[in-house]
Design an enzyme around this catalytic site. Structure first.
Site, PDB file in Angstrom:
ATOM      1  N   LYS A 176    -135.483  66.914  54.406  1.00  0.00           N
ATOM      2  CA  LYS A 176    -135.785  68.252  54.933  1.00  0.00           C
ATOM      3  C   LYS A 176    -137.260  68.341  55.320  1.00  0.00           C
ATOM      4  CE  LYS A 176    -136.243  73.135  53.468  1.00  0.00           C
ATOM      5  NZ  LYS A 176    -135.924  74.156  52.448  1.00  0.00           N
ATOM      6  N   LYS A 202    -140.340  85.944  52.806  1.00  0.00           N
ATOM      7  CA  LYS A 202    -140.601  85.759  51.385  1.00  0.00           C
ATOM      8  C   LYS A 202    -141.696  86.712  50.914  1.00  0.00           C
ATOM      9  CE  LYS A 202    -139.735  80.739  51.088  1.00  0.00           C
ATOM     10  NZ  LYS A 202    -138.654  80.735  50.094  1.00  0.00           N
ATOM     11  N   ARG A 217    -130.705  74.093  54.570  1.00  0.00           N
ATOM     12  CA  ARG A 217    -129.325  73.615  54.747  1.00  0.00           C
ATOM     13  C   ARG A 217    -128.924  73.647  56.213  1.00  0.00           C
ATOM     14  NH1 ARG A 217    -127.185  78.086  50.667  1.00  0.00           N
ATOM     15  NH2 ARG A 217    -129.339  77.832  49.968  1.00  0.00           N
ATOM     16  N   GLU A 233    -132.849  78.190  55.063  1.00  0.00           N
ATOM     17  CA  GLU A 233    -132.941  77.482  56.348  1.00  0.00           C
ATOM     18  C   GLU A 233    -132.807  75.962  56.203  1.00  0.00           C
ATOM     19  OE1 GLU A 233    -135.460  78.164  54.512  1.00  0.00           O
ATOM     20  OE2 GLU A 233    -136.500  76.247  54.555  1.00  0.00           O
ATOM     21  N   ASP A 270    -142.627  72.412  51.983  1.00  0.00           N
ATOM     22  CA  ASP A 270    -141.191  72.422  52.282  1.00  0.00           C
ATOM     23  C   ASP A 270    -140.774  71.276  53.211  1.00  0.00           C
ATOM     24  OD1 ASP A 270    -138.887  73.689  51.500  1.00  0.00           O
ATOM     25  OD2 ASP A 270    -138.843  75.093  53.187  1.00  0.00           O
TER      26      ASP A 270
HETATM   27  N1  BES Z   1    -137.891  76.196  50.563  1.00  0.00           N
HETATM   28  C1  BES Z   1    -137.132  77.101  49.798  1.00  0.00           C
HETATM   29  C2  BES Z   1    -136.823  76.596  48.395  1.00  0.00           C
HETATM   30  C3  BES Z   1    -137.980  76.357  47.479  1.00  0.00           C
HETATM   31  C4  BES Z   1    -138.310  77.292  46.518  1.00  0.00           C
HETATM   32  C5  BES Z   1    -138.713  75.197  47.535  1.00  0.00           C
HETATM   33  C6  BES Z   1    -139.347  77.065  45.646  1.00  0.00           C
HETATM   34  C7  BES Z   1    -139.764  74.959  46.688  1.00  0.00           C
HETATM   35  C8  BES Z   1    -140.081  75.886  45.732  1.00  0.00           C
HETATM   36  C9  BES Z   1    -135.796  77.383  50.481  1.00  0.00           C
HETATM   37  O1  BES Z   1    -135.790  77.310  51.869  1.00  0.00           O
HETATM   38  C10 BES Z   1    -135.417  78.783  50.125  1.00  0.00           C
HETATM   39  O2  BES Z   1    -136.126  79.681  50.470  1.00  0.00           O
HETATM   40  N2  BES Z   1    -134.299  78.939  49.442  1.00  0.00           N
HETATM   41  C11 BES Z   1    -133.837  80.208  49.034  1.00  0.00           C
HETATM   42  C12 BES Z   1    -132.343  80.248  49.218  1.00  0.00           C
HETATM   43  C13 BES Z   1    -131.733  81.619  49.050  1.00  0.00           C
HETATM   44  C14 BES Z   1    -132.193  82.531  50.156  1.00  0.00           C
HETATM   45  C15 BES Z   1    -130.227  81.476  49.077  1.00  0.00           C
HETATM   46  C16 BES Z   1    -134.214  80.380  47.569  1.00  0.00           C
HETATM   47  O3  BES Z   1    -134.165  79.418  46.809  1.00  0.00           O
HETATM   48  O4  BES Z   1    -134.571  81.496  47.184  1.00  0.00           O
HETATM   49 ZN    ZN Z   2    -137.208  76.028  52.681  1.00  0.00          ZN
HETATM   50 ZN    ZN Z   3    -136.402  79.141  52.789  1.00  0.00          ZN
END
Ligand code: BES
Ligand code: ZN
Ligand code: ZN
Length: 496
Positions: free
Chosen positions: A259, A271, A345, A343, A282
């Protein structure tokens, strides 16, 4: 940067810092006696006064001056029967202490109870190189600049063996630190195009085939996930493919997919500020894959390897993908986007589909900072692992254990399949709240794009950045999964 060499004990006393790894109960061994003789010291009263018994984690610094030359003798305890990880951390801690006392040359002596075979020399040299890593190119004070080059001499007897083990460690350590550097770079610098250029330069230098699809091509090819995530950004996305080939036309192929979101703001599902602070990390999966490919090109395993990295920013704008939009992926499946922050996935769906269609891999591993849920479930010391093939899962776990890049398997039964259904498309990009288990439901989403390919998904959201307490890491990126992938590919095929 740190360079590592093998050295005979007789030549080792010139270093500014002399490190002795001692097991508990070895305080009167040959090495301690040799130090006492060399520097005209009586160490036993010092050990007693400082309560130094060589317990795991203990250090004792002894500043010495002999013939007008100042050195530091550093005793490092590793406990009774140290694991390899204990020794890695002991070496990491020693390097950090050597930096504190401003030593740029280090000699490393291991107690007689520790057998320095080739595998262990490689592991310790890698740990030292990781410990010496610093991200200080934006620091302007003199001190940071002066400490750049360190030399570590590992005291060994068997020279061709030690040299070979260290050469391997130089490759691995460089790859991990390069990964960390790209992750630590500000997101304004480490853009999709920047990373693609790095991958291209590596491919050229080490004889890998390089293919790059730019944003118009990504769209034309039907990669609606990657294009959809990139839509809100001024930066163009990239799909980068690096290929290592063996001569044997019938050789199987391993696919590594990473990714590469070079900054994740969340998109329109933006966020909160605190969660966004570290989202330059990321792209850690993509950086890991690109660096692993560099080592693979040099280690020349007996299997084809393809590294695929979808690279994009995730930003909001008037052109951004919106909650409610439906994206169509490279394999024809569709997904409703309910949350633009899920995003990873979406871009992986296209990359995995592409790998399956064009390479029919015998094994596929994807690496992604995919979910905060994974970080909450496992914390910073274990990467989350899911997959569809027990043998592959076992090989990945073993690879991680061997090199200190630890993974922990999460349940992945069919029970979770229904969490990502949608009323209006084949899939929904977030799990239904009833099912919770966000790391697993993200894995389930990816499963729709791997077909029958034996596949493992590694969620490095918790392990890629800001891991506390491990001496050979620092405050930023760790390079999680680089060591694992190199070990995995170089030990292919597994014997069961
Ligand atoms: N890049 C984030 C996940 C992440 C979180 C990486 C903390 C490193 C540290 C990912 O794209 C994300 O935002 N995931 C969301 C998914 C949710 C919206 C279903 C998450 O984990 O909150
Ligand atoms: Zn992400
Ligand atoms: Zn994200």
């Amino acid at each position: 940067m740190m360079k590592v060499y093998a050295l005979h004990a007789a030549d080792a006393h010139e270093s500014q810092c002399l490190v002795y790894l001692l097991t508990e109960g070895q305080l009167d061994g040959k090495q301690v006696k040799a130090v006492e003789q060399q520097f005209e010291l009586d160490l036993q009263p010092l050990f007693a006064a400082r309560k130094f018994t060589a317990k795991k984690g203990q250090q004792l610094q002894v500043p010495v001056v002999l013939h007008g030359k100042a050195q530091t003798v550093l005793f490092v305890g590793v406990g009774k029967n140290p694991t390899v990880e204990t020794l890695r951390r002991a070496v990491g801690a020693a390097v950090k202490t050597a930096q504190q006392v401003k030593a740029t040359t280090i000699s490393l002596f291991a107690a007689h109870a520790i057998t320095l075979d080739a595998a262990l020399i490689t592991q310790l040299a890698v740990a030292a190189k990781l410990a010496a890593y610093r991200f200080d190119e934006f620091k302007t004070d003199e001190e940071s600049i002066g400490m750049k080059i360190m030399e570590l001499f590992i005291i060994a007897d068997d020279f061709p063996m030690a040299d070979k083990a260290i050469a391997q460690a130089e490759l691995i350590g460089h790859a991990v630190n390069q990964t960390r550097h790209w992750i630590d770079l500000p997101p304004a610098e480490a853009t999709p195009i920047h990373l693609a250029d790095k991958a291209e330069a590596i491919a050229k230098k080490f004889g890998l085939k390089y293919t790059m699809f730019d944003e118009p091509t990504v769209k034309k090819m039907g990669m609606g996930g990657l294009a959809g995530v990139s839509a809100g950004s001024e930066q163009e996305c990239r799909l980068v493919i690096m290929e290592y080939h063996v001569a044997d036309k019938n050789a199987p192929t391993i696919a590594l997919v990473g990714k590469g979101i070079t900054f994740d703001s969340g998109g329109l599902s933006i966020k909160p500020a605190a969660s966004m602070e570290t989202m330059k990390d990321d792209m850690a999966g993509a950086a890991a894959v690109i660096s692993a490919m560099e080592v693979i090109a040099q280690c020349k395993p007996h299997v084809n390897v393809v590294g695929i990295t979808p690279l994009s920013e995730n930003l909001p704008s008037g052109k951004a993908t919106k909650p409610g939009d439906i994206l169509r992926f490279y394999n024809g499946k569709t997904a409703e986007v309910k949350n633009t922050d899920a995003e990873g996935r979406l871009i992986l769906a296209d990359a995995l589909s592409y790998a399956v269609k064009h390479y029919k891999p015998a094994a596929m591993i994807d690496v992604a900072t995919l979910t905060g849920a994974c970080a909450y479930a496992l914390g910073p010391f274990f990467t989350g692992m899911m997959g569809n093939d027990a043998d592959l899962i076992a090989h990945v776990k073993k690879s991680g254990d061997t090199v200190g890049d630890y993974v922990w398997e999460l349940p992945f039964t069919d029970d979770y399949d229904k969490a990502i259904t949608s009323d209006v498309a084949d899939l929904c990009n977030i799990g239904s709240p009833k099912y919770m288990a966000g790391a697993i439901t993200a894995g389930k989403f990816l499963k729709n794009f791997v077909g029958d390919t034996p596949w493992v998904h590694l969620d490095i959201a918790g392990t890629a950045f800001g891991v506390p307490d491990i001496s050979y890491y620092g405050s930023g990126a760790t390079g999680a999964s680089v060591r694992l992938m190199i070990e995995f590919v170089c030990t292919w095929p597994t014997k069961k």
